[in-house]
Design an enzyme around this catalytic site. Sequence first.
Site: not given
Ligand code: COA
Length: 332
Positions: A108, A232, A262
Amino acid sequence: MGMRIIGWGTALPEKIVTNADLEKTLDTSDEWIVERSGIHQRHIGDSTAEIAVAAGRNALALAGIAPASIDLMILATTTPDQSIPATSAHVHHELGLGGGAFDVNAACSGFVYSLVMANGLLGSGAKRILVIGAETLSNVTDWSDRKTAILFGDGGGALVLESVPDEGQLLSWDLGLDGSAREILRADHGGFIQMDGREVFKRAVRVLVDSATRALEQAKVRPDQIKLLVPHQANIRIIRAACDRLGIGHERVALVLHRTGNTSSASIPLALVDAIDHDRLEPNDLVLLTGFGAGMTWGSALIRWQDGPSPMPGAGASVDRRTDLDEREDDD
Ligand code: COA
């Protein structure tokens, strides 16, 4: 010698997948996706070469120059259409470009890496360089995995750069990589994106802030002097946290994340062109591009905006005029 931006363009596949569409196949909800990521929809479809050609063609048309007058094309992509040859070969042929072309994979951060590289080459003999960021992340996304399927989309953006005898528009830059974090975001050959979302999130805020700060310090520019931050587009919460730590108000951020998801190396040019199309930039405005991605890579580039050609209708891909963070908060 430096660079001047003389054209810009974007391309998004026609097909739109909304959060409501994802609700039908995944155990997720529009509310969860919007709250955790800021994303409402993403565009899906076409090949990386097709998207790159469309974005490049729009940028060349706006610049009003013959494709054959391009010395070099750099295609930033982390989703090439095949291993061999580089996707840039297809794009170079379709556009009828002159000179050479090659792909850059810095995930990215790829567009910022390519811009910095182009600036160096314009300072050592090249006259005109086309820089494109284009991606089809839909091809490496497991659509049954709710942890990643909600985040990614396809798209492309391009800039035409010309050599100028003075310092040019790129005032400072910072590129970096921490390969020890290469496992937290990856896709094997033929496989799908695997991601430790929380770890990526944590590191992303840190590297964005550090990289942006280094670029600002090099140019002796304060955050309050920045007219527009073009980050980004990965997650609204990452962007907000980085803004708050940098001391850059949410109203000074270019944002297309809500409608594109993204799009990796396409996200910075998509957001920049959207801001240009919405008349958010005036001559001498300072614009800070900053990104991070798999690797883990990061890159920032500080630009002094100059008037380019007037945008032609249809050269950009802007549809939704809501572009700043605070307006987005209304939806969250
Ligand atoms: N819908 C509903 N629930 C979801 C879900 C979805 N699409 N994806 C994950 N969950 C659940 C998980 O299973 C977890 O449940 P649990 O607490 O029972 O285990 C809960 O939601 C929280 O998950 P978590 O991973 O802690 O959520 P988060 O707040 O960190 O958000 C992302 C997840 C992926 C949105 C976030 O971590 C993120 O954006 N990270 C960066 C990713 C990124 O930018 N990648 C590209 C880089 S270039």
